[in-house]
Each structure stands twice: as structure tokens, then as C-alpha cells.
Design an enzyme around this catalytic site. Structure first.
Site, PDB file in Angstrom:
ATOM      1  N   LYS A  66       3.658 -35.256 -37.005  1.00  0.00           N
ATOM      2  CA  LYS A  66       4.544 -34.910 -35.836  1.00  0.00           C
ATOM      3  C   LYS A  66       3.862 -36.188 -34.966  1.00  0.00           C
ATOM      4  O   LYS A  66       4.603 -36.461 -34.025  1.00  0.00           O
ATOM      5  CB  LYS A  66       4.772 -33.477 -35.266  1.00  0.00           C
ATOM      6  CG  LYS A  66       3.033 -32.989 -34.382  1.00  0.00           C
ATOM      7  CD  LYS A  66       4.304 -31.694 -34.520  1.00  0.00           C
ATOM      8  CE  LYS A  66       2.714 -30.674 -33.687  1.00  0.00           C
ATOM      9  NZ  LYS A  66       1.933 -31.878 -32.101  1.00  0.00           N
ATOM     10  N   ASP A  67       2.690 -36.770 -34.705  1.00  0.00           N
ATOM     11  CA  ASP A  67       1.814 -37.600 -34.286  1.00  0.00           C
ATOM     12  C   ASP A  67       2.292 -39.249 -33.983  1.00  0.00           C
ATOM     13  O   ASP A  67       1.743 -40.053 -33.153  1.00  0.00           O
ATOM     14  CB  ASP A  67       0.949 -37.322 -33.819  1.00  0.00           C
ATOM     15  CG  ASP A  67       0.050 -35.667 -33.074  1.00  0.00           C
ATOM     16  OD1 ASP A  67       0.729 -35.231 -32.186  1.00  0.00           O
ATOM     17  OD2 ASP A  67      -0.849 -35.336 -33.386  1.00  0.00           O
TER      18      ASP A  67
ATOM     19  N   ARG B 211      10.599 -31.983 -26.038  1.00  0.00           N
ATOM     20  CA  ARG B 211      11.579 -31.033 -26.985  1.00  0.00           C
ATOM     21  C   ARG B 211      11.623 -30.540 -27.103  1.00  0.00           C
ATOM     22  O   ARG B 211      12.385 -29.585 -27.189  1.00  0.00           O
ATOM     23  CB  ARG B 211      11.339 -31.838 -28.850  1.00  0.00           C
ATOM     24  CG  ARG B 211      11.558 -31.191 -29.513  1.00  0.00           C
ATOM     25  CD  ARG B 211      10.967 -30.802 -31.008  1.00  0.00           C
ATOM     26  NE  ARG B 211       9.786 -30.445 -31.037  1.00  0.00           N
ATOM     27  CZ  ARG B 211       9.383 -29.384 -30.769  1.00  0.00           C
ATOM     28  NH1 ARG B 211      10.538 -28.414 -30.942  1.00  0.00           N
ATOM     29  NH2 ARG B 211       7.967 -28.463 -31.658  1.00  0.00           N
ATOM     30  N   ARG B 212      10.538 -29.328 -26.587  1.00  0.00           N
ATOM     31  CA  ARG B 212      10.346 -27.777 -26.428  1.00  0.00           C
ATOM     32  C   ARG B 212      11.304 -27.911 -25.134  1.00  0.00           C
ATOM     33  O   ARG B 212      12.168 -26.930 -24.642  1.00  0.00           O
ATOM     34  CB  ARG B 212       8.688 -27.527 -26.643  1.00  0.00           C
ATOM     35  CG  ARG B 212       8.157 -27.796 -27.643  1.00  0.00           C
ATOM     36  CD  ARG B 212       6.801 -26.843 -28.171  1.00  0.00           C
ATOM     37  NE  ARG B 212       6.331 -26.808 -29.054  1.00  0.00           N
ATOM     38  CZ  ARG B 212       5.292 -27.812 -29.170  1.00  0.00           C
ATOM     39  NH1 ARG B 212       4.548 -27.971 -28.323  1.00  0.00           N
ATOM     40  NH2 ARG B 212       4.599 -27.352 -30.297  1.00  0.00           N
TER      41      ARG B 212
ATOM     42  N   ARG C  10      -1.130 -30.478 -21.291  1.00  0.00           N
ATOM     43  CA  ARG C  10      -1.895 -31.466 -22.084  1.00  0.00           C
ATOM     44  C   ARG C  10      -2.822 -31.159 -22.579  1.00  0.00           C
ATOM     45  O   ARG C  10      -3.777 -30.017 -21.612  1.00  0.00           O
ATOM     46  CB  ARG C  10      -1.987 -32.560 -21.565  1.00  0.00           C
ATOM     47  CG  ARG C  10      -0.675 -33.538 -20.539  1.00  0.00           C
ATOM     48  CD  ARG C  10      -0.290 -33.678 -22.302  1.00  0.00           C
ATOM     49  NE  ARG C  10      -1.391 -34.800 -22.961  1.00  0.00           N
ATOM     50  CZ  ARG C  10      -1.757 -36.073 -22.450  1.00  0.00           C
ATOM     51  NH1 ARG C  10      -1.377 -36.296 -21.513  1.00  0.00           N
ATOM     52  NH2 ARG C  10      -2.724 -36.201 -23.363  1.00  0.00           N
TER      53      ARG C  10
ATOM     54  N   ARG D 129      -5.378 -25.489 -23.840  1.00  0.00           N
ATOM     55  CA  ARG D 129      -4.024 -24.745 -23.438  1.00  0.00           C
ATOM     56  C   ARG D 129      -4.482 -24.012 -23.795  1.00  0.00           C
ATOM     57  O   ARG D 129      -3.678 -23.191 -22.133  1.00  0.00           O
ATOM     58  CB  ARG D 129      -2.990 -25.234 -24.830  1.00  0.00           C
ATOM     59  CG  ARG D 129      -2.842 -27.003 -24.362  1.00  0.00           C
ATOM     60  CD  ARG D 129      -1.868 -28.056 -25.266  1.00  0.00           C
ATOM     61  NE  ARG D 129      -1.859 -28.778 -25.990  1.00  0.00           N
ATOM     62  CZ  ARG D 129      -0.669 -29.811 -26.103  1.00  0.00           C
ATOM     63  NH1 ARG D 129      -0.061 -29.084 -26.486  1.00  0.00           N
ATOM     64  NH2 ARG D 129      -0.837 -31.207 -25.910  1.00  0.00           N
TER      65      ARG D 129
ATOM     66  N   CYS E 103       7.810 -39.137 -28.368  1.00  0.00           N
ATOM     67  CA  CYS E 103       7.698 -38.077 -26.965  1.00  0.00           C
ATOM     68  C   CYS E 103       8.709 -38.332 -25.954  1.00  0.00           C
ATOM     69  O   CYS E 103       8.967 -37.531 -25.131  1.00  0.00           O
ATOM     70  CB  CYS E 103       5.960 -37.534 -26.625  1.00  0.00           C
ATOM     71  SG  CYS E 103       5.499 -38.657 -26.082  1.00  0.00           S
TER      72      CYS E 103
END
Length: 308
Positions: free
Chosen positions: A82-83, A130-131, A148, A154, A241
Site C-alpha cells: 500500500k506504500d 482515504r481514512r 505521522r 502513533r 496518498c
């Protein structure tokens, strides 16, 4: 056969876990093979005081690794798929994709049990447009704040009271042995995942056939078919992103079912749809889904974002 493989990897604990996973699989498959890790701090890891969308997108997490591959300082690089940007640079290819770990987003909170329990105005941390878009579509009252850093950073911000909840990828938490921090899961209906979420990708040079052959045992073709649909969608919507979009493809007995969305960052406009078809037409399904959502209103949303 090569007697040594060098793996380029980011230095975060999650990235190192993934690199060691590939290292161990290679050593099991080829007992005489020497495997060495080459840890790298990427620009995306260094700049943590601004949202990723402001500093160039998710490619910042892998660009340095890809340069190292092209310069032949390493043989392969291991990424969270996904990155990765929608297309590999010239000279590089995805040599293998692994079985998919849990693709869902995870709700993590020390106070509340689920998104539904969050009070009006609750502070939710995420680094993902997206989230953010999907959260605000369902709960426009929430206060979304940029978050971040690596998984541990996090979680520390949450534990220090900076947020009421944070949203993280379930796969990363589970791989790090932090599954007990997951308060609840957000279904893939309520939060469509990022393209490739939960999948590890091994990238290599396109002309390094010996390495490509070595990696073939790691490759999951059924997952790869789903990934082709997801990445074709991503490429057509210009996805990284900076684009609030997601897609998730699931294999079902020779077919795949696909669901996807494009939204405005504030979640006020959200276009989503689903389709299914033969697994052999994966790219066509991803492209058709992108075209449909772009025509329904997604194109106008993306054009407005490009002007910002």
C-alpha cells in the site's frame, strides 16, 4: 544460483519485521543462501511534522530504496504494497506478493470501544486521506488530526492523550505483535482499504532474472490477480496518498469481487461502487471501476484537488 541476496528496507520496526520475514523464507527455501539487510531511512520517515500529502506523497517511503536497487547496491526491496506508487519505475518490477494479512483498518482507543461510541468532536488521528474521507462521510462531527510516524510513535501519541482514538492498519499491528491494542475492527464496507493493504511486495530489477526466479516461491498468484485490479484502479485515478480513494478485491472461485470509492477529503462527496468478474479480467475490472467512479463525480473531485 546466487549465493547472496541483499535486502533494502526502511528502518522502522514494521519494515524490518517484513524484511526479516522475507529473509527467513529465503533461508528456509535455500539453506546455503546468505541474506543481508541494508536498512535505509527514507525522506518519508524523516519528515514527520507535516501531512504526507504536503511533502510529496507515499512514494517518499520507497524512493530511496528503489534508487538503491537501480544502483545495484541491493538485490531486492521489501515494501508494504500500500506504500507503493501505482507504477514501478523503469527497470524495476514487483517480483512477488505475499498472502494478504488482515486488510481492515483498526480502531484503537484507550477510552472508547468503537467509532460509534466516539462523542461529538472526538479527536481521531490518521495520516491517510482515504481514512479521513470515509470517517468524515459517516461521522462529519469528528475532528480529524494528522498523525505521522511509525506504529509505536502513533500509539504513544494516543497514550499521551493527544487523541481520543487513532486508526491504523490491522496488518501492521498484528505483524508487530500488537494485536491486543486493537479495540475494534472497521469493516471493509465502512472503510474500503488502500490498494494492496495487508500485502507485502518484493521489488527487484526487471532484468535480474536469477533473482526473479529465486523469489518465485514467495509469490501468491491469487493475491496477485486481486492486486492487478487494485493497482490498475489506482493508476487510472492518479492514486497515491493525495487522492482520497480506496479499492479492495477479493478472490471467489475463479472470480474476483471489487469494491472501490473516490471522495472529497471532507467526505461530503463520496462515490463508491462494486463489480465482479473473472479473475482473468482483473485489470479490466479495476479500470472499469475507476472509469465508472470518475464519470459519476470522482473526476471533478480529483480535478479540484489538483488545483489546491
Amino acid at each position: 544460483m546466487k549465493n547472496k541476496i541483499t535486502i533494502a528496507t526502511r528502518e522502522s520496526l514494521l519494515a524490518l519485521w517484513q524484511a526479516h520475514y522475507v529473509e527467513n523464507r529465503l533461508k528456509e527455501q535455500y539453506p546455503g543462501l546468505s541474506v543481508e539487510l541494508l536498512p535505509v531511512t527514507t525522506k518519508g520517515d524523516q519528515i514527520l511534522d507535516r501531512p504526507l500529502v504536503e511533502i510529496g506523497g507515499k512514494g517518499l517511503f520507497i524512493k530511496e530504496l528503489e534508487v538503491i536497487l537501480l544502483e545495484k547496491k541491493a538485490d531486492i526491496a521489501v515494501h508494504s504494497l500500500k506504500d507503493m506508487t501505482a507504477k514501478c519505475p523503469d527497470g524495476l518490477t514487483i517480483a512477488a506478493v505475499t498472502k494478504r494479512e488482515d486488510p481492515r483498518d483498526a480502531f484503537v482507543s484507550n477510552t472508547f470501544k468503537s467509532l460509534d461510541e466516539l462523542p461529538h468532536g472526538a479527536r481521531v488521528g490518521t495520516s491517510s486521506l482515504r481514512r479521513q474521507a470515509q470517517l468524515l462521510h459517516w461521522r462529519p462531527d469528528l475532528t480529524i488530526r494528522s498523525l505521522r510516524g511509525n506504529v509505536q510513535t502513533r500509539l504513544r501519541h494516543l497514550d499521551e492523550g493527544d487523541f481520543d482514538a487513532v486508526i491504523l492498519a490491522a496488518a501492521g499491528l498484528k505483524r508487530l505483535g500488537l494485536g491486543d491494542r486493537i479495540t475494534s475492527y472497521i469493516s471493509t464496507e465502512d472503510s474500503i482499504p488502500a490498494a494492496g493493504q495487508g500485502v507485502m511486495a518484493v521489488e527487484a530489477r526487471s532484468d535480474d532474472q536469477e533473482t526473479l526466479d529465486l523469489l518465485s516461491f514467495l509469490h501468491d498468484e491469487e493475491v496477485a490477480s486481486c492486486i492487478r485490479a487494485e493497482r490498475t484502479f489506482l493508476a487510472r485515478v492518479g492514486g497515491d496518498c493525495k487522492v482520497p480513494a480506496g479499492i479492495y478485491a477479493v478472490p471467489e472461485k475463479g472470480h474476483i469481487s471489487v469494491k472501490a470509492f473516490i471522495a472529497s477529503p471532507d467526505g461530503k462527496k463520496l462515490y463508491r461502487g462494486s463489480t465482479e468478474g473473472p479473475i482473468s479480467r482483473a485489470e479490466d475490472l479495476g479500470s472499469a471501476m475507476a472509469g465508472r467512479l470518475l464519470d459519476e463525480g470522482g473526476r471533478a473531485v480529483l480535478e479540484k484537488l489538483q488545483k489546491i
